[in-house]
Write an enzyme that holds these catalytic residues in place. Sequence first.
Site, PDB file in Angstrom:
ATOM      1  N   ASP A  53      -8.520   5.509  -1.215  1.00 43.27           N
ATOM      2  CA  ASP A  53      -7.554   3.574  -0.351  1.00 43.27           C
ATOM      3  C   ASP A  53      -8.170   2.712  -1.283  1.00 43.27           C
ATOM      4  O   ASP A  53      -9.658   2.147  -2.209  1.00 43.27           O
ATOM      5  CB  ASP A  53      -8.391   3.045   1.028  1.00 43.27           C
ATOM      6  CG  ASP A  53      -8.359   1.621   1.220  1.00 43.27           C
ATOM      7  OD1 ASP A  53      -7.357   1.568   0.393  1.00 43.27           O
ATOM      8  OD2 ASP A  53      -8.798   1.838   2.436  1.00 43.27           O
ATOM      9  N   CYS A  84       1.055  -0.938   0.076  1.00 42.90           N
ATOM     10  CA  CYS A  84      -0.331   0.408  -0.034  1.00 42.90           C
ATOM     11  C   CYS A  84       0.606   0.983   0.219  1.00 42.90           C
ATOM     12  O   CYS A  84       0.537   2.599  -0.925  1.00 42.90           O
ATOM     13  CB  CYS A  84      -1.287  -0.192   1.554  1.00 42.90           C
ATOM     14  SG  CYS A  84      -0.395  -0.091   2.925  1.00 42.90           S
ATOM     15  N   HIS A 137      -2.107   0.607   7.624  1.00 41.18           N
ATOM     16  CA  HIS A 137      -1.959   0.728   6.243  1.00 41.18           C
ATOM     17  C   HIS A 137      -1.311   2.312   5.728  1.00 41.18           C
ATOM     18  O   HIS A 137      -1.459   3.203   6.306  1.00 41.18           O
ATOM     19  CB  HIS A 137      -3.992   0.810   6.759  1.00 41.18           C
ATOM     20  CG  HIS A 137      -4.564   0.296   5.015  1.00 41.18           C
ATOM     21  ND1 HIS A 137      -4.169   0.395   3.967  1.00 41.18           N
ATOM     22  CD2 HIS A 137      -5.359   1.219   4.791  1.00 41.18           C
ATOM     23  CE1 HIS A 137      -5.164   0.257   2.883  1.00 41.18           C
ATOM     24  NE2 HIS A 137      -5.738   0.588   3.429  1.00 41.18           N
TER      25      HIS A 137
END
Length: 207
Positions: free
Chosen positions: A99, A30, A83
């Site tokens: 996201d 990510c 994250h």
Amino acid sequence: MEGDAPVAAAAHYQPASPPRDACVYNSCYCEENIWKLCEYIKNHDQYPLEECYAVFISNERKMIPIWKQQARPGDGPVIWDYHVVLLHVSSGGQSFIYDLDTVLPFPCPFDTYVEDAFKSDEDIHPQFRRKFRVIRADSYLKNFASDRSHMKDSSGNWREPPPSYPCIETGDSKMNLNDFISMDPEVGWGAVYSLPEFVHRFSSQNY
């Protein structure tokens, strides 16, 4: 959440990114997905880069619940060690979260994302409460580096296939990912917030 304000704002908002399925994406990377998204925004002058931020989410125990993630269908959260999302604070006064791992809209109005994906610290044991390191996109592009060593097991095998493009590095570093994951405000770049502080700073509503 009051009325349909986030929905109305989203209807007039032009995304800063290509559609989700056209974004650079590698599962479990990510931090690089968001770096590539920052790079895209920089190269396509639709919005000033200074309106955009990389947001690392973690805590001291590296155990953070996030709801509405593709990795966990249904109503339960995923417990990530960290994250990363992109935050766009648009000049129109509405903020949006990008996201690539959520089942929520892409991009998603900030207040909708917070309510559905983060919920409230009041319902979460203190050891799981999230902190947020917010870094300006230009600083993230300039300073982030990863040799992807965190994605190898003790035998040197990849836990998840790495991106096909070269590792991201700077003139000063080949690996500083931990400085971004750290929620020690004395370390790394950007500013560190609790969830209430993060919402107060970037929400378009008065929580």
